[in-house]
Scaffold this motif. Structure first.
Motif, PDB file in Angstrom:
ATOM      1  N   ARG A   1      -5.414  -1.983   7.052  1.00 49.79           N
ATOM      2  CA  ARG A   1      -5.741  -1.113   7.294  1.00 49.79           C
ATOM      3  C   ARG A   1      -6.299  -0.836   5.767  1.00 49.79           C
ATOM      4  O   ARG A   1      -6.275  -1.484   4.824  1.00 49.79           O
ATOM      5  CB  ARG A   1      -4.684  -0.018   6.317  1.00 49.79           C
ATOM      6  N   ILE A   2      -7.685  -0.077   5.834  1.00 47.87           N
ATOM      7  CA  ILE A   2      -8.521   0.496   5.197  1.00 47.87           C
ATOM      8  C   ILE A   2      -8.770   1.265   3.703  1.00 47.87           C
ATOM      9  O   ILE A   2      -8.585   3.014   4.971  1.00 47.87           O
ATOM     10  CB  ILE A   2     -10.123  -0.639   5.356  1.00 47.87           C
ATOM     11  N   GLY A   3      -8.395   1.937   2.405  1.00 40.62           N
ATOM     12  CA  GLY A   3      -8.320   3.310   2.310  1.00 40.62           C
ATOM     13  C   GLY A   3     -10.087   2.936   1.793  1.00 40.62           C
ATOM     14  O   GLY A   3     -10.425   2.542   1.005  1.00 40.62           O
TER      15      GLY A   3
ATOM     16  N   GLU B   1      -0.126   1.818   0.841  1.00 43.20           N
ATOM     17  CA  GLU B   1       0.018   1.113   1.694  1.00 43.20           C
ATOM     18  C   GLU B   1      -1.288   0.761   2.597  1.00 43.20           C
ATOM     19  O   GLU B   1      -0.690   0.646   3.603  1.00 43.20           O
ATOM     20  CB  GLU B   1       0.398   2.762   3.257  1.00 43.20           C
ATOM     21  N   LEU B   2      -1.970   0.492   1.733  1.00 42.13           N
ATOM     22  CA  LEU B   2      -2.843   0.431   2.782  1.00 42.13           C
ATOM     23  C   LEU B   2      -3.524  -1.416   2.223  1.00 42.13           C
ATOM     24  O   LEU B   2      -2.660  -2.527   1.576  1.00 42.13           O
ATOM     25  CB  LEU B   2      -4.371   0.443   2.197  1.00 42.13           C
ATOM     26  N   ASP B   3      -4.445  -2.695   3.015  1.00 42.65           N
ATOM     27  CA  ASP B   3      -4.492  -3.735   2.735  1.00 42.65           C
ATOM     28  C   ASP B   3      -5.632  -3.754   1.445  1.00 42.65           C
ATOM     29  O   ASP B   3      -6.105  -4.468   0.454  1.00 42.65           O
ATOM     30  CB  ASP B   3      -5.185  -5.105   3.553  1.00 42.65           C
TER      31      ASP B   3
ATOM     32  N   LEU C   1      -1.906  -1.178  -8.480  1.00 47.59           N
ATOM     33  CA  LEU C   1      -2.012  -1.668  -6.907  1.00 47.59           C
ATOM     34  C   LEU C   1      -2.865  -3.215  -6.967  1.00 47.59           C
ATOM     35  O   LEU C   1      -2.202  -3.866  -5.982  1.00 47.59           O
ATOM     36  CB  LEU C   1      -3.219  -0.663  -5.807  1.00 47.59           C
ATOM     37  N   GLU C   2      -3.891  -3.364  -7.668  1.00 47.03           N
ATOM     38  CA  GLU C   2      -5.025  -5.023  -7.355  1.00 47.03           C
ATOM     39  C   GLU C   2      -3.351  -5.863  -8.035  1.00 47.03           C
ATOM     40  O   GLU C   2      -2.964  -6.759  -7.588  1.00 47.03           O
ATOM     41  CB  GLU C   2      -5.436  -4.908  -8.886  1.00 47.03           C
TER      42      GLU C   2
ATOM     43  N   LYS D   1      -3.178  -5.711  -3.523  1.00 45.59           N
ATOM     44  CA  LYS D   1      -3.812  -4.631  -2.792  1.00 45.59           C
ATOM     45  C   LYS D   1      -5.337  -4.990  -3.359  1.00 45.59           C
ATOM     46  O   LYS D   1      -5.856  -5.751  -4.100  1.00 45.59           O
ATOM     47  CB  LYS D   1      -3.795  -3.475  -3.389  1.00 45.59           C
ATOM     48  N   LYS D   2      -6.307  -5.712  -2.372  1.00 44.94           N
ATOM     49  CA  LYS D   2      -7.652  -6.091  -2.611  1.00 44.94           C
ATOM     50  C   LYS D   2      -8.594  -4.682  -2.840  1.00 44.94           C
ATOM     51  O   LYS D   2      -8.367  -3.463  -2.323  1.00 44.94           O
ATOM     52  CB  LYS D   2      -8.001  -6.921  -1.045  1.00 44.94           C
ATOM     53  N   ILE D   3      -9.119  -4.620  -4.420  1.00 48.44           N
ATOM     54  CA  ILE D   3     -10.058  -3.053  -4.504  1.00 48.44           C
ATOM     55  C   ILE D   3     -11.036  -3.901  -4.441  1.00 48.44           C
ATOM     56  O   ILE D   3     -11.290  -4.664  -5.507  1.00 48.44           O
ATOM     57  CB  ILE D   3      -9.049  -2.772  -5.625  1.00 48.44           C
TER      58      ILE D   3
END
Length: 376
Positions: free
Chosen positions: A5-7, A64-66, A83-84, A88-90
């Motif tokens: 899931r990508i933002g 809620e994203l990956d 988030l990181e 999460k991958k930012i």
């Protein structure tokens, strides 16, 4: 990773073109943008209206994203850092965004890493800037929030210091340059790195926006190699994952200096959708998904003309000359789904291909003369 899931923070024209590339791969893309009528709104699988600079909004969007990426640097970095930390991958990384958000930090980064750039002096306010008469001619740049030519003032003589910003910024020595160049470089998590061909940009004389560009640039092989080497070294110094656009000056004495960088797809790479084996937008997805990077070779010499709102017109957009444009071989319009035009607003771009350079330049002149964005 294709099932992630990508933002995307930002749903403007860059987000739109990222989304168009993502559709080919059936990527699950979520968009956050403050404008309820953003260009991405109509085709995004998931669209949320909200501030890109509000901590709680960005954090709630991302949790809620990956994977999360950006199409604009003006985002809440603190939320991305949290988030990181939570796994999460930012990409680009928050540390890179933070450095590039502030032109003062960005310039000091070049100096600290031995990357060539114009001389500069950090200034705290207008009064501080005015202490440096001996440094003129120069440009005074805002540290933060300058964009598309805003936040830059030319200070040619002491009488011009009234135009300086009364905020933290920098004085950058005016450079006598022959050409303005750009290299887009991509880098994935595995460290694979590729450059797109160097392009030559021509800016609007009043509004400091790219008016059109040619690819590849009319430069020697040695200048091309050096430009790509500097862009690659810059990407490695930042450690960026994704796309980095590196804007450069080719000075009249043959030096190459970094002007500014953007950690995302960029205006100087729009033409790659038609003109290159892999577009900058597909390449960005490859980089942040840690996939093999695509071939960046040019399929033909090309040009890109920005389609800007005409001066003196504001309202519902009307595109004049489209029939003439579509009757011209190898001329491709890309409109940005913006219904409202105003002077010099980016409304689209036009990519032009031609094996003959003189014919390519004639087509650019034709497009500039006949294609206009006005209003009802």
């Amino acid at each position: 990773m294709l099932s992630s899931r990508i933002g995307i923070l930002g749903g403007g024209q860059l987000g739109l073109m990222l989304l168009q590339a993502a559709i080919d791969w059936n990527l699950d893309v979520h968009i956050l943008d403050p404008d309820a009528h953003a260009p991405c709104k109509s085709i995004a699988p998931h669209f949320q209206q909200g501030s890109l600079q509000d901590y709680d909004t960005v954090y709630a969007f991302g949790k809620e994203l990956d994977i999360i990426t950006i199409e604009i640097e003006k985002v809440n970095v603190e939320a991305l850092e949290r988030l990181e930390q939570e796994g999460k991958k930012i990409y680009p990384q928050p540390s890179v965004i933070r450095k590039i958000q502030d032109k003062r930090t960005q310039k000091q980064f070049y100096a600290d890493h031995g990357l060539p750039t114009a001389e500069f002096i950090l200034t705290e306010d207008k009064e501080d800037a005015a202490r440096h008469e001996s440094f003129l001619p120069a440009f005074h740049k805002l540290g933060k929030d300058g964009y598309d030519g805003r936040g830059v003032q030319r200070i040619a003589q002491p009488a011009d210091f009234h135009k300086a910003f009364d905020q933290p910024g920098l004085l950058e020595k005016a450079v006598a340059f022959e050409k303005e160049l750009a290299v887009i470089v991509s880098r994935n998590e595995s460290g694979e790195l590729r450059c797109f061909p160097t392009v030559e940009m021509v800016f609007h004389p009043e509004h400091n926006l790219v008016e059109y560009l040619f690819a590849p640039a009319e430069i020697s092989e040695s200048v091309d190699r050096e430009a790509k080497a500097i862009a690659s070294k810059t990407a490695e110094a930042f450690g960026i994952i994704g796309i980095l656009a590196v804007e450069l000056f080719l000075t009249k004495d043959g030096k190459i200096l970094i002007n500014e960088v953007a950690p995302r797809p960029h205006n100087s790479g729009h033409h790659t959708i038609r003109a290159n084996a892999t577009s900058q937008y597909e390449q960005h997805w490859r980089a942040i998904l840690n996939l093999p990077l695509g071939d960046t070779k040019a399929l033909a010499p090309s040009a890109m003309v920005n389609l800007l709102g005409e001066d003196g017109y504001e309202g519902t957009a009307v595109y004049e000359g489209m029939e003439l444009l579509l009757a011209t071989p190898k001329v491709y319009p890309f409109l940005y789904w913006k219904t409202h035009t105003k002077p010099f607003r980016k409304m689209g771009h036009i990519t032009i291909l031609d094996e003959d350079l003189s014919s390519l330049k004639e087509k650019v002149d034709f497009v500039k003369k006949h294609i206009k964005v006005k209003s009802k």
